[in-house]
Design a protein around this motif. Structure first.
Motif, short mmCIF file in Angstrom:
data_model
loop_
_atom_site.label_atom_id
_atom_site.label_comp_id
_atom_site.label_asym_id
_atom_site.label_seq_id
_atom_site.Cartn_x
_atom_site.Cartn_y
_atom_site.Cartn_z
N PRO A 192 0.15 19.71 -13.14
CA PRO A 192 -1.01 18.80 -13.10
C PRO A 192 -1.34 18.19 -14.45
N ALA A 193 -1.07 18.92 -15.52
CA ALA A 193 -1.40 18.42 -16.86
C ALA A 193 -0.47 17.29 -17.30
N ARG A 194 0.68 17.16 -16.64
CA ARG A 194 1.67 16.15 -17.04
C ARG A 194 1.72 14.95 -16.11
N LEU A 195 0.98 14.99 -15.00
CA LEU A 195 1.10 13.93 -14.00
C LEU A 195 0.87 12.54 -14.59
N ALA A 196 -0.22 12.39 -15.34
CA ALA A 196 -0.55 11.07 -15.88
C ALA A 196 0.56 10.57 -16.81
N GLU A 197 1.08 11.45 -17.65
CA GLU A 197 2.15 11.05 -18.59
C GLU A 197 3.41 10.64 -17.84
N ASP A 198 3.77 11.41 -16.80
CA ASP A 198 4.96 11.08 -16.02
C ASP A 198 4.82 9.72 -15.33
N PRO A 230 1.60 -5.91 -19.09
CA PRO A 230 1.67 -4.76 -20.00
C PRO A 230 0.35 -4.01 -20.14
N ILE A 231 -0.78 -4.71 -20.04
CA ILE A 231 -2.07 -4.03 -20.18
C ILE A 231 -2.27 -3.06 -19.02
N HIS A 232 -1.97 -3.52 -17.79
CA HIS A 232 -2.16 -2.66 -16.63
C HIS A 232 -1.16 -1.50 -16.62
N ILE A 233 -0.01 -1.70 -17.20
CA ILE A 233 0.99 -0.63 -17.26
C ILE A 233 0.43 0.59 -17.98
N GLU A 234 -0.38 0.36 -19.00
CA GLU A 234 -0.92 1.45 -19.80
C GLU A 234 -2.28 1.96 -19.30
N ALA A 235 -2.77 1.42 -18.18
CA ALA A 235 -4.06 1.88 -17.65
C ALA A 235 -3.95 3.33 -17.21
N PRO A 236 -5.00 4.12 -17.41
CA PRO A 236 -4.96 5.54 -17.01
C PRO A 236 -4.68 5.67 -15.51
N PRO A 237 -3.71 6.48 -15.12
CA PRO A 237 -3.40 6.66 -13.70
C PRO A 237 -4.59 7.25 -12.93
N VAL A 238 -4.71 6.84 -11.69
CA VAL A 238 -5.74 7.38 -10.80
C VAL A 238 -5.02 8.12 -9.68
N ILE A 239 -5.20 9.43 -9.64
CA ILE A 239 -4.43 10.29 -8.74
C ILE A 239 -5.37 11.01 -7.78
N ASP A 251 -0.04 4.31 -8.23
CA ASP A 251 0.12 5.69 -8.69
C ASP A 251 0.55 6.65 -7.58
N GLN A 252 -0.05 6.54 -6.39
CA GLN A 252 0.33 7.45 -5.30
C GLN A 252 1.74 7.16 -4.82
N PHE A 253 2.14 5.91 -4.86
CA PHE A 253 3.50 5.52 -4.49
C PHE A 253 4.50 6.18 -5.43
N LEU A 254 4.27 6.06 -6.72
CA LEU A 254 5.18 6.65 -7.70
C LEU A 254 5.14 8.17 -7.65
N LEU A 255 3.95 8.73 -7.42
CA LEU A 255 3.82 10.19 -7.36
C LEU A 255 4.64 10.76 -6.21
N ALA A 256 4.70 10.03 -5.09
CA ALA A 256 5.51 10.48 -3.97
C ALA A 256 6.97 10.64 -4.38
N PHE A 257 7.47 9.70 -5.19
CA PHE A 257 8.87 9.77 -5.63
C PHE A 257 9.08 10.90 -6.64
N LEU A 258 8.08 11.15 -7.48
CA LEU A 258 8.18 12.28 -8.40
C LEU A 258 8.28 13.59 -7.62
N ARG A 259 7.42 13.73 -6.62
CA ARG A 259 7.46 14.97 -5.82
C ARG A 259 8.77 15.07 -5.04
N GLY A 260 9.24 13.94 -4.52
CA GLY A 260 10.49 13.96 -3.76
C GLY A 260 11.70 14.25 -4.61
N SER A 261 11.55 14.14 -5.93
CA SER A 261 12.65 14.42 -6.87
C SER A 261 12.37 15.68 -7.69
N LYS A 262 11.38 16.46 -7.24
CA LYS A 262 10.99 17.70 -7.91
C LYS A 262 10.73 17.49 -9.40
N PHE A 263 10.13 16.34 -9.70
CA PHE A 263 9.65 15.97 -11.03
C PHE A 263 10.76 15.83 -12.07
#
Length: 319
Positions: free
Chosen positions: A31-37, A3-12, A57-69
């Motif tokens: 861009p302002a919402r990436l970390a929250e998403d 749980p601690i790592h889950i809340e760590a600030p994303p590195v993008i 983070d980059q793994f999950l970001l790929a799926f966000l982009r592939g789903s148009k957020f």
């Protein structure tokens, strides 16, 4: 992940200005919402008892982009990604390792070539697949797809062109015979096509067949039946190599394809070096997947229904 790592600030990894412009206009990226998403996705994965997914983070970001957020579509795609992997064991198995001898043999033959693009380019990434570069009596089609899936996974983690602009496949059919076509198992082609379309986050922007023998036309039309309707409209077929330049500037291609961007051997060496850097990544892949008995409501995922076991290609929606 605890749980601690889950809340760590994303590195993008930041996008180039050109790619950021595409991501904002075409993918609804804010861009302002990436970390929250990303935090929302991490928490969701942690809350799913049946799902053991990567939270890089980059793994999950790929799926966000592939789903148009769309967060809901992203969740569905991540779940589907791991669920459908389990349904294609001939590809996703213990041989899917960076230092597996068979994998390295296929890489060194140059069956799959990922074309390097300039860092300021904002076009789909390009992969050339040399259909006759391997001995069909020695290697199974599943072996080739396995290697391709490994580079596809690396691509979605570190290639921003692929996650923002999508990807283009160039199928070099020089020397193809009927034996090569019979080597393609229809059921595996169908299943992996669905996996690539429904579970992988990158958008397929087109497939260009070059050096196609005239005798291939009938077999090609048969193979097209395995693709969704919109994919069919993104397919180009030519008996010449010249059509490739309509999709990729010659300067980006290796010398063997009329370009000035090094040689095929240069590309092979870069790809092997890159693959070996992911040794630990693929070793750890066994820790991820789904446990269907733990899925909420105890409803087992129906693989057969999803893949259309009767042989008809289920209609898919393509972004």
């Amino acid at each position: 992940m605890d749980p601690i790592h889950i809340e760590a600030p994303p590195v993008i990894r930041p996008l180039s200005p050109a790619l950021e412009n595409v991501a904002i206009k075409e993918l609804n990226e804010n861009p302002a919402r990436l970390a929250e998403d990303l935090l929302i996705l991490r928490r969701w994965i942690w809350s799913q008892p049946h799902l053991k997914a990567r939270t890089n983070d980059q793994f999950l970001l790929a799926f966000l982009r592939g789903s148009k957020f769309s967060l809901e579509r992203t969740k569905q795609k991540i779940d589907r990604y791991y669920t459908l992997k389990a349904a294609i064991p001939e590809v996703f198995n213990e041989q899917r390792q960076s230092d597996d001898p068979l994998v390295l043999e296929i890489v060194r033959m140059g069956v799959i070539l990922q074309i390097p693009l300039p860092p300021d380019e904002s076009r789909p990434c390009v992969t050339i697949i040399r259909s006759t570069a391997y001995d069909i009596n020695k290697y199974k089609f599943a072996d080739i797809i396995r290697v391709g899936s490994m580079f596809g996974e690396i691509m979605m983690i570190e290639d921003d062109n692929s996650t923002v602009c999508g990807y283009l496949e160039i199928m070099d059919m020089i020397g193809v015979t009927g034996s090569h076509l019979f080597h393609l198992p229809p059921d595996l082609v169908r299943k992996f096509s669905i996996f690539a379309d429904e579970a992988m986050p990158m958008r397929q922007k087109g497939t260009c067949f070059i050096n196609v023998p005239l005798s291939f036309e009938k077999g090609f039309n048969t193979m097209k039946a395995f693709f969704p309707e919109k994919m069919k409209n993104r397919i180009t077929v030519s008996s010449s190599i010249d059509v490739i330049y309509d999709f990729v500037p010659a300067a980006y291609l290796p010398e063997e394809y009329g370009g000035t961007n090094g040689t095929i051997n240069d590309i092979i060496k870069r790809m092997e070096t890159k693959l070996l850097k992911y040794r630990d990544y693929f070793l750890n892949e066994r820790h991820y997947g789904t446990e269907e008995k733990l899925r909420e409501c105890n409803v087992k995922y129906d693989y057969e229904s999803h893949f259309g076991i009767e042989g008809s290609f289920r209609k898919l929606d393509i972004d």
